[in-house]
Design a protein around this motif. Sequence first.
Motif, PDB file in Angstrom:
ATOM      1  N   HIS A  13      26.595 -26.418  28.116  1.00 18.62           N
ATOM      2  CA  HIS A  13      25.422 -26.253  27.421  1.00 18.62           C
ATOM      3  C   HIS A  13      25.925 -26.095  25.778  1.00 18.62           C
ATOM      4  O   HIS A  13      25.161 -25.658  24.923  1.00 18.62           O
ATOM      5  N   GLY A  14      27.264 -26.243  25.738  1.00 13.82           N
ATOM      6  CA  GLY A  14      27.774 -26.158  24.406  1.00 13.82           C
ATOM      7  C   GLY A  14      28.440 -24.711  23.788  1.00 13.82           C
ATOM      8  O   GLY A  14      28.779 -24.628  22.621  1.00 13.82           O
ATOM      9  N   HIS A  15      29.010 -24.089  24.729  1.00 16.33           N
ATOM     10  CA  HIS A  15      29.867 -23.015  24.459  1.00 16.33           C
ATOM     11  C   HIS A  15      30.950 -23.341  23.394  1.00 16.33           C
ATOM     12  O   HIS A  15      31.526 -24.344  23.736  1.00 16.33           O
ATOM     13  N   ASP A  51      38.535 -29.396  25.225  1.00 13.64           N
ATOM     14  CA  ASP A  51      39.665 -28.634  25.710  1.00 13.64           C
ATOM     15  C   ASP A  51      39.134 -26.948  25.816  1.00 13.64           C
ATOM     16  O   ASP A  51      38.891 -26.732  24.816  1.00 13.64           O
ATOM     17  N   PRO A  52      39.278 -26.233  26.914  1.00 16.63           N
ATOM     18  CA  PRO A  52      38.997 -25.130  27.018  1.00 16.63           C
ATOM     19  C   PRO A  52      39.507 -24.242  26.180  1.00 16.63           C
ATOM     20  O   PRO A  52      38.992 -23.206  25.526  1.00 16.63           O
ATOM     21  N   THR A  97      28.319 -33.565  29.797  1.00 15.05           N
ATOM     22  CA  THR A  97      29.212 -32.298  30.172  1.00 15.05           C
ATOM     23  C   THR A  97      30.438 -32.175  29.391  1.00 15.05           C
ATOM     24  O   THR A  97      30.771 -32.893  28.500  1.00 15.05           O
ATOM     25  N   ALA A  98      31.007 -30.907  29.210  1.00 18.77           N
ATOM     26  CA  ALA A  98      31.839 -30.671  28.307  1.00 18.77           C
ATOM     27  C   ALA A  98      33.139 -31.491  28.874  1.00 18.77           C
ATOM     28  O   ALA A  98      34.056 -31.883  28.122  1.00 18.77           O
ATOM     29  N   ALA A  99      33.590 -32.038  29.928  1.00 14.36           N
ATOM     30  CA  ALA A  99      34.675 -32.655  30.634  1.00 14.36           C
ATOM     31  C   ALA A  99      34.389 -34.053  30.156  1.00 14.36           C
ATOM     32  O   ALA A  99      35.629 -34.779  29.611  1.00 14.36           O
ATOM     33  N   GLN A 142      33.529 -32.575  19.937  1.00 18.46           N
ATOM     34  CA  GLN A 142      33.492 -33.617  21.024  1.00 18.46           C
ATOM     35  C   GLN A 142      34.347 -34.863  20.597  1.00 18.46           C
ATOM     36  O   GLN A 142      34.344 -35.063  19.461  1.00 18.46           O
ATOM     37  N   ARG A 143      35.003 -35.267  21.592  1.00 15.07           N
ATOM     38  CA  ARG A 143      36.233 -36.237  21.166  1.00 15.07           C
ATOM     39  C   ARG A 143      35.678 -37.677  20.952  1.00 15.07           C
ATOM     40  O   ARG A 143      36.071 -38.404  20.414  1.00 15.07           O
ATOM     41  N   HIS A 144      34.759 -38.158  21.953  1.00 19.17           N
ATOM     42  CA  HIS A 144      34.158 -39.424  21.820  1.00 19.17           C
ATOM     43  C   HIS A 144      32.792 -39.491  22.138  1.00 19.17           C
ATOM     44  O   HIS A 144      32.351 -38.356  22.639  1.00 19.17           O
TER      45      HIS A 144
END
Length: 407
Positions: free
Chosen positions: A379-381, A265-266, A258-260, A344-346
């Motif tokens: 989904h990757g926006h 960050d939105p 997931t994005a979270a 992606q951060r990590h």
Amino acid sequence: MPRSPFAPSFWRSPLRGPWLTSVLGVVLLGGITVLFVTGLLSYAAYNPDLSPVNDKTPDKGVLGFYLFSWPTDPHWLYRLNQGVHVTLGITLIPVLLAKLWSVVPKLFTLPPARSLAHALERISLLLLVGGALFEFVTGVLNVQLDYVFPGSFYPLHFYGAWVFFSAFVAHAVLKMPLAWRNLRRLREEKTELVSPNPAPPTVSRRGALWFVGSGSLLLFVTTAGQNFDGVLRRTALLAPHGGAEPGSGPGGFQINKTAAYAGIDPGETSEEAWRLVVVGRAGRTVRLDRAELLQLPLHSSALPIACVEGWSTSDQWWRGVRLRDLAALVGYDDPPDVFVESLQRHGAFRRAALRANQVADPRSLLALSVNGEDLTPDHGHPARIIVPAAPGVLNTKWVAKLTFGDL
């Protein structure tokens, strides 16, 4: 009654014998061979020789002798390969456990070695049993996303597979002639597998095989559905992606990260902030916002998402800019390799590399929408990669930068 497992009369089951062991061995011979081949193909699909970020198994040396440029046709190739690998592996678990149970007295036979040849056979048997348990346990844990083992799954499973399959081949070469003779005999000879003091039978050997087969069928039924959509996916009770679809509508199909989870960050993905950086020949750089990307020629592709854990979706309808058109923007008429970087951060595969044949395929897109609507955050926006026949982790989400050139 002897209390030590080293005493032959300790093992009293009347089911143990050469015939049952041989039947289970023949099933495993075919099944494990398919598992090994599909496992190597899955590894090849990551294009591990292309870039260090794609290769989680360094120093493989000669074990990478078979690697080749992973094709893009048919577009469902990785979906089929990994679905077979994971589903078959889980289905074979009852057969493997029954096989280990049938030969367990041999692990306690005394003396430990009667000759050099016998000692080598015992050592290969330990490698075989240990390797089988290691490969199946780590595989199941990976499917369930439970990374409780030390180190990365990729090198552990890769090197473990070579150790196990080497022992498996040696064992098969030694035992297959005997197994074939055992299957053709109507009567069993007395061997160390046959108890000298058997307990009264409660089920026949054929009944035991039916029991093992029923267990395998149950695992198959509760796993295979993760390769399909709709009602069938709900039957995959043992698969982490076997429940209800994540939401509804055009974006209502499975995801892994997931994005979270990825730390997106939105604010970074807003129309005002996000820019795609495209780097090409001689350092030529183009920066494009989402509106500018939408002004470029857009194309559509019907492609699935398939992950190493065995789950996959049906074909989704993606729309975006062809990767080869983005390569042309920065000076490449003949599409080269591309290095993709995510916001992606990590986590693994926040960066990935794709081969030139993947970039050149007209179905390979920097996707901006799916099934008629903009990508959702999960989904990757605002943009993601979608490439035919590539593992899901190489279809990078939340793309920030594309660097074209030979890798």
